[in-house]
Design a protein around this motif. Structure first.
Motif, PDB file in Angstrom:
ATOM      1  N   MET A   1       0.863  -1.391   0.077  1.00  0.00           N
ATOM      2  CA  MET A   1       0.016   0.385   0.096  1.00  0.00           C
ATOM      3  C   MET A   1       0.762   1.419   0.013  1.00  0.00           C
ATOM      4  O   MET A   1       1.375   1.372   0.564  1.00  0.00           O
ATOM      5  CB  MET A   1      -0.611  -0.515   1.389  1.00  0.00           C
ATOM      6  CG  MET A   1      -2.528   0.369   1.490  1.00  0.00           C
ATOM      7  SD  MET A   1      -3.527   0.276   2.321  1.00  0.00           S
ATOM      8  CE  MET A   1      -3.587  -0.967   3.206  1.00  0.00           C
ATOM      9  N   THR A   3       2.051   4.784   1.250  1.00  0.00           N
ATOM     10  CA  THR A   3       1.797   5.977   1.781  1.00  0.00           C
ATOM     11  C   THR A   3       2.617   6.696   1.156  1.00  0.00           C
ATOM     12  O   THR A   3       3.461   7.204   0.482  1.00  0.00           O
ATOM     13  CB  THR A   3       3.058   5.872   2.864  1.00  0.00           C
ATOM     14  OG1 THR A   3       2.670   4.407   3.942  1.00  0.00           O
ATOM     15  CG2 THR A   3       2.914   6.638   4.043  1.00  0.00           C
ATOM     16  N   ARG A  30      -8.327   7.349   0.260  1.00  0.00           N
ATOM     17  CA  ARG A  30      -8.041   6.685   1.182  1.00  0.00           C
ATOM     18  C   ARG A  30      -8.787   5.349   0.951  1.00  0.00           C
ATOM     19  O   ARG A  30      -8.375   3.636   0.784  1.00  0.00           O
ATOM     20  CB  ARG A  30      -8.643   6.681   2.336  1.00  0.00           C
ATOM     21  CG  ARG A  30      -8.913   7.685   3.267  1.00  0.00           C
ATOM     22  CD  ARG A  30      -7.523   7.154   4.162  1.00  0.00           C
ATOM     23  NE  ARG A  30      -7.917   5.753   4.490  1.00  0.00           N
ATOM     24  CZ  ARG A  30      -7.496   4.393   4.312  1.00  0.00           C
ATOM     25  NH1 ARG A  30      -6.122   4.066   4.203  1.00  0.00           N
ATOM     26  NH2 ARG A  30      -7.562   3.361   5.328  1.00  0.00           N
ATOM     27  N   GLU A  34      -4.479   4.211  -0.324  1.00  0.00           N
ATOM     28  CA  GLU A  34      -3.604   4.786   0.413  1.00  0.00           C
ATOM     29  C   GLU A  34      -3.426   5.203   1.918  1.00  0.00           C
ATOM     30  O   GLU A  34      -4.650   5.695   1.877  1.00  0.00           O
ATOM     31  CB  GLU A  34      -3.299   6.106  -0.325  1.00  0.00           C
ATOM     32  CG  GLU A  34      -3.066   5.747  -2.065  1.00  0.00           C
ATOM     33  CD  GLU A  34      -2.683   7.341  -2.724  1.00  0.00           C
ATOM     34  OE1 GLU A  34      -3.183   8.176  -2.368  1.00  0.00           O
ATOM     35  OE2 GLU A  34      -2.836   7.534  -3.971  1.00  0.00           O
ATOM     36  N   ARG A  35      -2.648   5.153   1.763  1.00  0.00           N
ATOM     37  CA  ARG A  35      -2.418   6.010   3.436  1.00  0.00           C
ATOM     38  C   ARG A  35      -1.895   7.272   3.468  1.00  0.00           C
ATOM     39  O   ARG A  35      -0.827   7.425   2.697  1.00  0.00           O
ATOM     40  CB  ARG A  35      -0.948   4.788   4.950  1.00  0.00           C
ATOM     41  CG  ARG A  35      -1.500   3.277   4.172  1.00  0.00           C
ATOM     42  CD  ARG A  35      -0.664   2.101   4.920  1.00  0.00           C
ATOM     43  NE  ARG A  35       1.048   2.954   5.321  1.00  0.00           N
ATOM     44  CZ  ARG A  35       1.460   2.370   6.632  1.00  0.00           C
ATOM     45  NH1 ARG A  35       0.144   1.123   7.255  1.00  0.00           N
ATOM     46  NH2 ARG A  35       2.330   2.640   6.928  1.00  0.00           N
ATOM     47  N   ASP A 124      -0.463   5.241  14.095  1.00  0.00           N
ATOM     48  CA  ASP A 124      -1.505   5.886  13.708  1.00  0.00           C
ATOM     49  C   ASP A 124      -1.641   4.951  12.381  1.00  0.00           C
ATOM     50  O   ASP A 124      -3.485   4.344  11.327  1.00  0.00           O
ATOM     51  CB  ASP A 124      -1.789   7.095  13.108  1.00  0.00           C
ATOM     52  CG  ASP A 124      -2.680   7.663  14.730  1.00  0.00           C
ATOM     53  OD1 ASP A 124      -2.771   6.964  15.378  1.00  0.00           O
ATOM     54  OD2 ASP A 124      -2.249   8.556  15.396  1.00  0.00           O
ATOM     55  N   LEU A 125      -0.739   5.187  11.087  1.00  0.00           N
ATOM     56  CA  LEU A 125      -1.059   4.882   9.900  1.00  0.00           C
ATOM     57  C   LEU A 125      -1.987   3.398   9.713  1.00  0.00           C
ATOM     58  O   LEU A 125      -2.682   2.822   8.937  1.00  0.00           O
ATOM     59  CB  LEU A 125      -0.333   5.045   9.099  1.00  0.00           C
ATOM     60  CG  LEU A 125       0.353   6.979   8.267  1.00  0.00           C
ATOM     61  CD1 LEU A 125       1.601   6.539   8.103  1.00  0.00           C
ATOM     62  CD2 LEU A 125      -1.543   7.196   7.763  1.00  0.00           C
ATOM     63  N   ASN A 126      -1.309   2.861  10.898  1.00  0.00           N
ATOM     64  CA  ASN A 126      -1.061   1.103  10.705  1.00  0.00           C
ATOM     65  C   ASN A 126      -3.240   0.762  11.258  1.00  0.00           C
ATOM     66  O   ASN A 126      -3.260  -0.325  10.802  1.00  0.00           O
ATOM     67  CB  ASN A 126      -0.332   0.644  11.647  1.00  0.00           C
ATOM     68  CG  ASN A 126       1.541   0.829  11.247  1.00  0.00           C
ATOM     69  OD1 ASN A 126       1.460   0.495   9.532  1.00  0.00           O
ATOM     70  ND2 ASN A 126       2.413   0.629  11.748  1.00  0.00           N
ATOM     71  N   ASP A 127      -3.169   1.726  12.251  1.00  0.00           N
ATOM     72  CA  ASP A 127      -4.449   1.558  12.381  1.00  0.00           C
ATOM     73  C   ASP A 127      -5.355   2.003  11.936  1.00  0.00           C
ATOM     74  O   ASP A 127      -6.608   2.544  12.254  1.00  0.00           O
ATOM     75  CB  ASP A 127      -4.675   2.514  14.211  1.00  0.00           C
ATOM     76  CG  ASP A 127      -5.999   1.990  14.720  1.00  0.00           C
ATOM     77  OD1 ASP A 127      -6.237   0.956  14.924  1.00  0.00           O
ATOM     78  OD2 ASP A 127      -6.358   3.037  15.199  1.00  0.00           O
ATOM     79  N   ASP A 128      -5.170   2.358  10.534  1.00  0.00           N
ATOM     80  CA  ASP A 128      -6.039   2.952   9.484  1.00  0.00           C
ATOM     81  C   ASP A 128      -6.818   3.936   9.811  1.00  0.00           C
ATOM     82  O   ASP A 128      -8.016   4.118   9.357  1.00  0.00           O
ATOM     83  CB  ASP A 128      -7.505   1.706   9.599  1.00  0.00           C
ATOM     84  CG  ASP A 128      -7.512   1.873   8.093  1.00  0.00           C
ATOM     85  OD1 ASP A 128      -7.765   1.914   6.922  1.00  0.00           O
ATOM     86  OD2 ASP A 128      -9.040   0.938   8.294  1.00  0.00           O
ATOM     87  N   THR A 129      -5.587   4.463  10.354  1.00  0.00           N
ATOM     88  CA  THR A 129      -6.445   6.241  10.407  1.00  0.00           C
ATOM     89  C   THR A 129      -5.581   7.184   9.506  1.00  0.00           C
ATOM     90  O   THR A 129      -4.280   6.826   9.262  1.00  0.00           O
ATOM     91  CB  THR A 129      -5.860   6.496  11.980  1.00  0.00           C
ATOM     92  OG1 THR A 129      -6.764   5.493  12.786  1.00  0.00           O
ATOM     93  CG2 THR A 129      -6.723   8.171  12.497  1.00  0.00           C
ATOM     94  N   VAL A 130      -5.963   8.469   9.000  1.00  0.00           N
ATOM     95  CA  VAL A 130      -5.633   9.512   8.433  1.00  0.00           C
ATOM     96  C   VAL A 130      -4.831  10.464  10.026  1.00  0.00           C
ATOM     97  O   VAL A 130      -5.396  10.555  10.381  1.00  0.00           O
ATOM     98  CB  VAL A 130      -7.023   9.748   7.596  1.00  0.00           C
ATOM     99  CG1 VAL A 130      -5.587  11.469   6.784  1.00  0.00           C
ATOM    100  CG2 VAL A 130      -6.918   9.391   6.411  1.00  0.00           C
TER     101      VAL A 130
END
Ligand code: ADP
Ligand code: ASP
Ligand code: MG
Length: 407
Positions: A1, A3, A30, A34-35, A124-130
């Motif tokens: 994915m 980043t 998203r 994309e992260r 946070d990115l790993n937690d699917d957060t923008v």
């Protein structure tokens, strides 16, 4: 994915509608998987408004408090954008620069980033957060808020991209890429598909404010894939690249024209000419963190010399004070100043292999009755200092003379 770090400047987040548009754009990205880390500026006009408030109160506000004040603009935008993203069903969290460990040196209002710990962002990115980060700010080792200089959100974005090893950094702004010169000054300016980092670094440091100089330095140092795009319409934008150009003989004479209006010129006259004069004059200026730009020392006459140099206009008053003291300390005659000057520069790697470039510049200025006050050259640029009044005429006539409007 992939980043990606995406940065939106003041105009791009200038109203609630614009912030909603940015949120919608990110929601789509998203959805593509994309992260995303988003860096935002203050809403347009906000930083200027805050600076004006301070100056209404005080002629020389405390630099520490100034940074506490002007960093708030970005804090408003991050919270609003995170809320807007929530409305689109996107998980998002906002952070100030300090909260994501953007460490800087101690120079208030022009701090340099010295370190970033990207772990919180990566988590946070790993937690699917923008992750929405306030541009333009960090904190020094004492935890005090610092800001990175006007236009500093660009640098936040590129530095974050380098820190988390993002696949690309995209700078969204109010023009659809980097042009041969400021399209607001020359309507026939042309968008460039690509520009070398080396040329972009010169363009930025010579006044093309589309990217803050430090951001291009970071990009160049860490080879961050960097693109400038419009936040108002889709398009390819301009890619800043790191390839060596092919045959230098085929490179255009120049690639672009950059200019800076807000400069000021100071001359300290009849200083006793001894070894170390430039050091004695410019040492205290640089100790005050004032960036000296073009410098000329006249040929010595009967043991005396004149030293002329330019500084950014916002630093003019402080610089003048320093010189007034130096006149006394060094036994010089007096100082002369000019606050209404501009610098116009032509830039291009093509200069390395073509002769006559500077001559064409001087000839064009002469034909337009533009008086040159100072000249400075390097391997890939020629700059002239002229009266500010003639700024637009100079840029427009040079753009024509070097045929930059032609493909
Ligand atoms: P933002 O608020 O998005 O950071 P800026 O105002 O800092 O935007 O930078 C974008 C502006 O830079 C453009 O509106 C344009 O007037 C100016 N500019 C100066 N030189 C150039 C250039 N060579 N190419 C594109 N834009 C330029
Ligand atoms: N808000 C800051 C400025 O106006 C930083 C930025 O926009 O990049 O200079
Ligand atoms: Mg900017």
């Amino acid at each position: 994915m992939l980043t990606i770090v995406e940065k939106f400047g003041g105009t791009s987040v200038g109203s609630v509608e614009r912030i909603k548009a940015v949120a919608e754009h990110i929601a789509k990205k998203r959805a593509l998987g994309e992260r995303i880390v988003v860096v935002v500026s203050a809403m347009s006009g906000e930083t200027n408004r805050l600076i004006a408030l301070a100056h209404d109160l005080s002629e020389s506000p405390s630099p520490r408090e100034m940074d506490v004040l002007i960093s708030t603009g970005e804090q408003v935008t991050i919270a609003l954008l995170a809320m807007a993203l929530h409305e689109y069903g996107v998980k998002a969290k906002s952070y100030t620069g300090s909260q994501v460990s953007i460490r800087t040196d101690n120079v208030y209002s022009k701090a340099r980033i010295v370190d970033i710990d990207g772990q919180r962002i990566v988590d946070d990115l790993n937690d699917d957060t923008v992750v929405v980060v306030a541009g333009f700010q960090g904190s020094n080792e004492k935890g005090e808020i610092t800001t990175l200089g006007r236009g500093g959100s660009d640098t936040t974005a590129v530095a974050l991209a380098a820190a988390i090893k993002a696949d690309e950094c995209r700078i969204y702004t109010d023009v659809d890429g980097i042009y041969t010169t400021d399209p607001r000054v020359v309507p026939e300016a042309r968008r460039l598909d690509r520009i070398t980092a080396e040329e972009m670094l010169e363009m930025a440091s010579l006044g093309a404010k589309v990217l803050q100089t430090r951001s291009v330095e970071f990009a160049n140092k860490y080879k961050v894939p960097l693109r400038v795009l419009s936040s108002f319409e889709d398009g390819p934008g301009t890619l800043i690249h790191y390839d060596q150009e092919g045959d230098p003989m085929e490179a255009p004479l120049i690639s672009g024209i950059a200019s800076q209006r807000d400069e000021a010129k100071l001359t300290i006259r009849r200083i006793p000419d001894q070894p170390g004069v430039a050091h004695k004059v410019l040492g205290p200026v640089s100790a005050a963190h004032i960036n000296v730009d073009v410098i000329i020392q006249n040929a010595s006459e009967k043991g005396f010399t004149d030293l002329t140099f330019t500084v950014p206009r916002p630093d003019f008053k402080a610089c003048k004070k320093i010189l007034e003291q130096l006149v006394i300390d060094l036994g010089a005659q007096d100082i002369r100043t000019d606050e209404e000057i501009a610098k116009v520069s032509i830039v291009g790697v093509g200069m390395r292999s073509h002769t006559g470039v500077a001559h064409l510049m001087f000839q064009t200025l002469a034909e337009n009755d533009i008086n040159i006050l100072m000249i400075s050259t390097s391997e890939i640029k020629v700059s002239v200092i002229i009266s500010e009044e003639q700024h637009d005429l100079a840029v427009q006539s040079l753009h024509r003379a070097f045929e930059l409007h032609k493909f």
